[in-house]
Every structure is written in structure tokens, then in C-alpha cells.
Design an enzyme around this catalytic site. Structure first.
Site, PDB file in Angstrom:
ATOM      1  N   ASN A 152       0.872  -1.175   0.000  1.00 48.77           N
ATOM      2  CA  ASN A 152       0.000   0.000   0.000  1.00 48.77           C
ATOM      3  C   ASN A 152       0.906   1.221   0.000  1.00 48.77           C
ATOM      4  O   ASN A 152       1.508   1.549   1.021  1.00 48.77           O
ATOM      5  CB  ASN A 152      -0.899  -0.022   1.246  1.00 48.77           C
ATOM      6  CG  ASN A 152      -1.737   1.239   1.361  1.00 48.77           C
ATOM      7  OD1 ASN A 152      -1.750   2.079   0.455  1.00 48.77           O
ATOM      8  ND2 ASN A 152      -2.446   1.385   2.470  1.00 48.77           N
ATOM      9  N   HIS A 160      -9.636   1.308   4.907  1.00 52.24           N
ATOM     10  CA  HIS A 160      -8.354   1.481   5.604  1.00 52.24           C
ATOM     11  C   HIS A 160      -8.573   2.417   6.799  1.00 52.24           C
ATOM     12  O   HIS A 160      -9.360   3.364   6.711  1.00 52.24           O
ATOM     13  CB  HIS A 160      -7.305   2.061   4.653  1.00 52.24           C
ATOM     14  CG  HIS A 160      -5.919   1.984   5.220  1.00 52.24           C
ATOM     15  ND1 HIS A 160      -5.471   2.875   6.164  1.00 52.24           N
ATOM     16  CD2 HIS A 160      -4.909   1.098   5.028  1.00 52.24           C
ATOM     17  CE1 HIS A 160      -4.226   2.538   6.511  1.00 52.24           C
ATOM     18  NE2 HIS A 160      -3.871   1.468   5.832  1.00 52.24           N
ATOM     19  N   SER A 180       3.377  -2.140  10.230  1.00 48.24           N
ATOM     20  CA  SER A 180       4.838  -2.231  10.409  1.00 48.24           C
ATOM     21  C   SER A 180       5.389  -3.608  10.070  1.00 48.24           C
ATOM     22  O   SER A 180       6.295  -4.104  10.727  1.00 48.24           O
ATOM     23  CB  SER A 180       5.235  -1.814  11.831  1.00 48.24           C
ATOM     24  OG  SER A 180       4.855  -0.471  12.068  1.00 48.24           O
ATOM     25  N   GLY A 225       2.542   2.317  10.714  1.00 45.77           N
ATOM     26  CA  GLY A 225       3.512   3.395  10.548  1.00 45.77           C
ATOM     27  C   GLY A 225       4.208   3.794  11.835  1.00 45.77           C
ATOM     28  O   GLY A 225       4.872   4.826  11.898  1.00 45.77           O
ATOM     29  N   GLU A 272      -5.516  -4.766  10.485  1.00 41.87           N
ATOM     30  CA  GLU A 272      -4.490  -3.749  10.670  1.00 41.87           C
ATOM     31  C   GLU A 272      -4.738  -3.025  11.988  1.00 41.87           C
ATOM     32  O   GLU A 272      -5.534  -2.071  12.037  1.00 41.87           O
ATOM     33  CB  GLU A 272      -4.521  -2.733   9.523  1.00 41.87           C
ATOM     34  CG  GLU A 272      -4.208  -3.332   8.168  1.00 41.87           C
ATOM     35  CD  GLU A 272      -3.573  -2.324   7.228  1.00 41.87           C
ATOM     36  OE1 GLU A 272      -2.561  -2.666   6.624  1.00 41.87           O
ATOM     37  OE2 GLU A 272      -4.075  -1.183   7.124  1.00 41.87           O
ATOM     38  N   GLU A 289      -6.950   4.782   7.877  1.00 47.61           N
ATOM     39  CA  GLU A 289      -6.716   6.201   7.582  1.00 47.61           C
ATOM     40  C   GLU A 289      -7.935   6.833   6.929  1.00 47.61           C
ATOM     41  O   GLU A 289      -8.203   8.021   7.108  1.00 47.61           O
ATOM     42  CB  GLU A 289      -5.449   6.343   6.716  1.00 47.61           C
ATOM     43  CG  GLU A 289      -4.204   6.043   7.555  1.00 47.61           C
ATOM     44  CD  GLU A 289      -3.044   5.448   6.787  1.00 47.61           C
ATOM     45  OE1 GLU A 289      -3.041   5.495   5.544  1.00 47.61           O
ATOM     46  OE2 GLU A 289      -2.128   4.917   7.451  1.00 47.61           O
ATOM     47  N   LYS A 338       0.155   4.247  -0.234  1.00 49.95           N
ATOM     48  CA  LYS A 338      -0.468   5.429   0.375  1.00 49.95           C
ATOM     49  C   LYS A 338      -0.235   6.660  -0.515  1.00 49.95           C
ATOM     50  O   LYS A 338      -0.168   6.511  -1.739  1.00 49.95           O
ATOM     51  CB  LYS A 338       0.041   5.610   1.812  1.00 49.95           C
ATOM     52  CG  LYS A 338      -0.178   4.327   2.637  1.00 49.95           C
ATOM     53  CD  LYS A 338      -0.005   4.499   4.106  1.00 49.95           C
ATOM     54  CE  LYS A 338      -0.240   3.155   4.801  1.00 49.95           C
ATOM     55  NZ  LYS A 338      -0.180   3.236   6.244  1.00 49.95           N
TER      56      LYS A 338
HETATM   57  P1  13P Z   1       2.993   0.359   7.600  1.00 48.63           P
HETATM   58  O1  13P Z   1       3.492  -0.953   7.028  1.00 48.63           O
HETATM   59  O2  13P Z   1       3.764   1.534   7.101  1.00 48.63           O
HETATM   60  O3  13P Z   1       2.881   0.298   9.084  1.00 48.63           O
HETATM   61  O4  13P Z   1       1.512   0.557   7.035  1.00 48.63           O
HETATM   62  C1  13P Z   1       0.602  -0.471   7.178  1.00 48.63           C
HETATM   63  C2  13P Z   1      -0.626  -0.128   6.419  1.00 48.63           C
HETATM   64  O5  13P Z   1      -1.383   0.735   6.793  1.00 48.63           O
HETATM   65  C3  13P Z   1      -0.877  -0.864   5.160  1.00 48.63           C
HETATM   66  O6  13P Z   1      -2.144  -0.607   4.677  1.00 48.63           O
END
Ligand code: 13P
Length: 255
Positions: free
Chosen positions: A6, A96, A213, A173, A167, A98, A8
């Protein structure tokens, strides 16, 4: 198994196509497909068509990071599932954390997006996960159960055609990963809830990804858990060699 990157809101067109080509090159010698490991890159909307062309013929697939709940019409700024299919997408991430957090997406909207994806030939990657406060309050199963049930109610038997990603918000992150035991515990719960909705055989066939992560250094342990069927990878997917190392771990685990 499925390993989905992803990206982002990162990169520009040139960097995105270069990364996609580098991933395709790095993944080729791993024979991931033969090992039963599918690879996907979930890129920002403007790059999807170019990314799909950059990985064409490599076995690497492409996904979007969101999709409209509507099929077509006067929805300014939205992108439909049919549009995504037409530029070469196989997957769309929906729900997601976010998007739930910063764009107010509800369980119902997320379920509608998953339904719109499936109705147009796109596989939704439905994200669920608790915040740190919810974990501290021992609400993990209540939260992810509620999020999954909304999709199950909306999709019915079509839930069997979705991918689910667990997640934990506190692991995204942050560099803090769920331990393999923490991930497995939630995945086992999700599998149980899927079995209630779909029956055991169909529930076993739904890929359950872990995200938060995930890195080459911790991927093998996470992917070795019985109910972890892949990963949804943020940061580590922005570098072709670390993403390939993660895919190599998946190939080794599935061997
Ligand atoms: P990270 O791997 O950067 O923690 O992000 C995970 C994520 O949100 C994947 O959709």
C-alpha cells in the site's frame, strides 16, 4: 498467500512506474506465483494505469487504495470500480483505518464500497482493526467483529470473494508490530466469525492479511501463523528490495 503493498499518498508518476518495474524485476526470480504467493501493488489513482503497464506480464497485480460505493453518475471526485478495472486493477483496499479516521468512513460505507467492488469484478481488501485505546479497553474482538459483521451483512455469501486485512491502528507506521501471537489471536477470531457467516470451508479460503509495520525482519514469524495468509505492507513496500525481501519470506513460509 497475498502480499499487497500500500503505497499510500507517496511518489510521483516517474517514481511510481520505476518502483513498479523494480518490484516486477525483483520478484521474478522468486517464482512467487508458483509458490502460491500473489503480489499486488496498491498505488495512488493517478498512477494505476502506468503501474499496471509497468508490471504487465510479470504476474504482479495492481490495486487501488479506495473505490466509490457508487457504480456511476454525478459523484464529483469519486472513482468507480469499473474505472479501476478498466485501467488494470484487480484489487481495491476499502475501509483502511486512515480513511475511517480522516475521512469519516463508517462501517456501512465501507461495506457498500466492498459490494461495489465485487459487483464490478474487483476484489475488495476490507480492512479492520482496533485503536490502542480500544485494545487497552479489551475491545479488540468487539471492534473488529463489528467491522467484519457490517461487511458480512452487506455481502452475504459474496464475502467469500473478499480479502480481509487486520491492521491494528496502533501498529500502522509506528514501527510497533503486533506480536505473531497477537496477530494470530485476532486472525483466529476473524476466521471464526467468517465461519459463522460462510461455513468453515469457505471461511478457510478467505485470505486474512496482517498489516502494521510488517518488515522483512518480522514477516516470516507473522506469516508462519496458521491464520495469517499474507500481508498489507505500507512503508516497506516503497522500497523494491525490502518489498522483495518480504515476498521472499512469504515464499519461504509457504514452501
Ligand atoms: P505500515 O506498514 O507503514 O505500518 O503501514 C501499514 C498499512 O497501513 C498498510 O495498509
Amino acid at each position: 498467500m497475498l502480499i499487497a503493498g500500500n503505497w499510500k499518498m507517496h511518489l510521483t508518476l516517474d517514481a511510481a512506474t520505476a518502483l513498479a518495474a523494480a518490484v516486477a524485476d525483483a520478484v521474478a526470480p522468486l517464482h512467487a506465483h508458483e509458490a502460491g504467493v500473489a503480489v499486488a501493488l496498491c498505488a495512488p489513482f493517478p498512477f494505476l494505469h502506468a503501474v499496471a503497464q509497468a508490471v504487465a506480464g510479470s504476474g504482479v497485480t495492481v490495486g487501488a487504495q479506495d473505490v466509490s460505493a457508487h457504480a456511476e453518475g454525478a459523484y464529483t471526485g469519486e472513482t468507480s470500480a469499473a474505472m479501476l478495472v478498466s485501467v488494470g486493477c484487480t484489487y481495491a483496499i476499502v475501509g483502511h483505518s486512515e480513511r475511517r479516521q480522516y475521512h469519516g468512513e463508517s462501517d456501512t460505507l465501507v461495506a457498500d464500497k466492498a459490494a461495489a467492488a465485487l459487483a464490478n469484478g474487483l476484489t475488495p481488501i476490507v480492512c479492520v482493526g482496533e485503536t490502542l485505546d480500544e485494545r487497552r479497553a479489551e475491545q479488540v474482538e468487539a471492534v473488529v467483529g463489528r467491522q467484519l459483521d457490517a461487511a458480512a451483512r452487506r455481502l452475504g455469501d459474496d464475502l467469500a470473494r473478499a480479502v480481509i486485512a487486520y491492521e491494528p491502528v496502533w501498529a500502522i507506521g509506528t514501527g510497533e508490530t503486533a506480536t505473531p501471537e497477537q496477530a494470530q489471536a485476532v486472525h483466529a477470531f476473524l476466521r471464526y466469525r467468517l465461519a459463522e457467516a460462510l461455513g468453515t470451508g469457505a471461511a478457510d479460503a478467505v485470505p486474512l492479511l496482517y498489516g502494521g509495520s510488517m518488515k522483512p525482519i518480522n514477516a516470516a514469524e507473522l506469516l508462519a501463523q496458521p491464520d495469517v495468509d499474507g500481508g498489507l505492507v505500507g512503508g516497506a513496500s516503497l522500497d523494491a528490495s525490502s518489498f522483495a525481501a518480504l515476498i521472499a519470506a512469504a515464499v519461504a513460509t509457504s514452501a
